[in-house]
Scaffold this motif. Sequence first.
Motif, PDB file in Angstrom:
ATOM      1  N   UNK A 249       0.830  -1.207   0.000  1.00  0.00           N
ATOM      2  CA  UNK A 249       0.000   0.000   0.000  1.00  0.00           C
ATOM      3  C   UNK A 249       0.870   1.266   0.000  1.00  0.00           C
ATOM      4  N   UNK A 250       0.423   2.298  -0.721  1.00  0.00           N
ATOM      5  CA  UNK A 250       1.165   3.572  -0.742  1.00  0.00           C
ATOM      6  C   UNK A 250       0.773   4.449   0.443  1.00  0.00           C
ATOM      7  N   UNK A 251       0.103   3.884   1.439  1.00  0.00           N
ATOM      8  CA  UNK A 251      -0.620   4.717   2.417  1.00  0.00           C
ATOM      9  C   UNK A 251       0.250   5.354   3.502  1.00  0.00           C
ATOM     10  N   UNK A 252       1.578   5.281   3.370  1.00  0.00           N
ATOM     11  CA  UNK A 252       2.401   5.977   4.365  1.00  0.00           C
ATOM     12  C   UNK A 252       2.644   5.173   5.630  1.00  0.00           C
ATOM     13  N   UNK A 272      10.644   5.370   1.798  1.00  0.00           N
ATOM     14  CA  UNK A 272      11.496   5.092   0.618  1.00  0.00           C
ATOM     15  C   UNK A 272      11.092   3.759  -0.006  1.00  0.00           C
ATOM     16  N   UNK A 273      10.437   2.893   0.784  1.00  0.00           N
ATOM     17  CA  UNK A 273      10.137   1.541   0.301  1.00  0.00           C
ATOM     18  C   UNK A 273       8.765   1.484  -0.378  1.00  0.00           C
ATOM     19  N   UNK A 274       7.896   2.442  -0.043  1.00  0.00           N
ATOM     20  CA  UNK A 274       6.685   2.640  -0.876  1.00  0.00           C
ATOM     21  C   UNK A 274       7.168   3.467  -2.063  1.00  0.00           C
ATOM     22  N   UNK A 275       7.783   2.788  -3.019  1.00  0.00           N
ATOM     23  CA  UNK A 275       8.669   3.453  -3.976  1.00  0.00           C
ATOM     24  C   UNK A 275       7.923   4.331  -4.974  1.00  0.00           C
ATOM     25  N   UNK A 281      -1.553   7.550  -9.910  1.00  0.00           N
ATOM     26  CA  UNK A 281      -2.757   7.717  -9.103  1.00  0.00           C
ATOM     27  C   UNK A 281      -3.147   6.481  -8.305  1.00  0.00           C
ATOM     28  N   UNK A 282      -2.445   5.354  -8.537  1.00  0.00           N
ATOM     29  CA  UNK A 282      -2.823   4.121  -7.824  1.00  0.00           C
ATOM     30  C   UNK A 282      -2.467   4.218  -6.345  1.00  0.00           C
ATOM     31  N   UNK A 283      -3.243   3.519  -5.486  1.00  0.00           N
ATOM     32  CA  UNK A 283      -2.914   3.462  -4.063  1.00  0.00           C
ATOM     33  C   UNK A 283      -1.981   2.283  -3.760  1.00  0.00           C
ATOM     34  N   UNK A 284      -1.624   1.537  -4.805  1.00  0.00           N
ATOM     35  CA  UNK A 284      -0.689   0.422  -4.655  1.00  0.00           C
ATOM     36  C   UNK A 284       0.668   0.844  -5.197  1.00  0.00           C
ATOM     37  N   UNK A 285       1.708   0.645  -4.393  1.00  0.00           N
ATOM     38  CA  UNK A 285       3.052   1.058  -4.793  1.00  0.00           C
ATOM     39  C   UNK A 285       3.925  -0.141  -5.103  1.00  0.00           C
TER      40      UNK A 285
END
Length: 326
Positions: A249-252, A272-275, A281-285
């Motif tokens: 998840x890109x959610x921080x 840094x790992x939610x690259x 625009x995706x919430x998946x990183x």
Amino acid sequence: AQSGTVAADPQQYDQAYLSPVTIGNSQLMLDFDTGSADLWAFSNETPASESVGHAKYDSSTGTELQGYSWSITYGDQSGAAGNVYADKVVVGGVTATKQAVEAATSISTSFSDNTDSDGLLGLAFSSINTVTPKQQTTFFDTVKPTLAKALFTCDLKQGNAGSYTFGYIDTSKYTGSVTYVPVDDSQGFWSFTAGGYSVGSDNATSGSVGVSIADTGTSLLYLPAAVAKAYYAKAGGKFDNQQGGYTLPCNGNAPDFNVAIGGKTFVVPGSYIAYAPITSGSQTCFGGIQANTGIGFNIFGDVFLKAVYAIFDVSQGAPRLGFAAQ
Ligand SMILES: O=C(CCCl)NNC1=[NH+]CCN1
């Protein structure tokens, strides 16, 4: 004695960092790469169709090394090939009067498509330079005898300009002390052994990450499959075959990755790992940590290096790497 500093400007998502270099009368932006040992550039010899949008090295200022050639393939299967000139190269005020400059006559699409980058400046050991029939030295090896100190440093940052220095250590760029570890240069890389790791707040490291190279030319952090698996189990990530790697998840909320080097723990922030989002625009990183499957060692690329101040040091005779928190 010479010393100098040059900016390292990040591309989108810190995919690579580019630095201004003068070669002869040409000014180019090159990707400084401690994972390879060739200095090559788009040139007047590169087919126009492959060099749209790139600054080019004008080889008319150089002296051609007759009959010499080069051809390189990188870990990500990108590559280039061409002819060789001797020319003046200036990086941050440090001058190599007769540096082997490799003019590209063919370049893979990933380089042609990345119009920010006009070539690479290798900073691995000259033993893996690809020029034939006579291997050439890297810029660092060429200027090394003239440097105040036989070392260069790397201060990459997330989403901001960092810098490389040649010949001196900028003590204002790091906090705490520098931890030095021995380097095995037998494969031409800045290779060291990393110790235990942990994920998130538990700071007691366990396991052993193992043989690793410090590689500014690689974007991500490639670790043993078991370590990557353990990280994403805690980060709520998964291996996504369609994406060709781990996503999360890109959610921080991505946990930090902690790794011991020379007995000191260095922290790679979860951010840094939610690259990067897998699509805009995706919430998946896509994950900044990936498995080293098929490589044979770990690659501490920009995701790790932008968390530290790194010193690539041959001033003691035997090569060594210094790491400090930044
Ligand atoms: O080729 C490698 C990996 C060495 Cl194991 N790093 N350097 C680089 N330059 C362009 C893409 N990758």
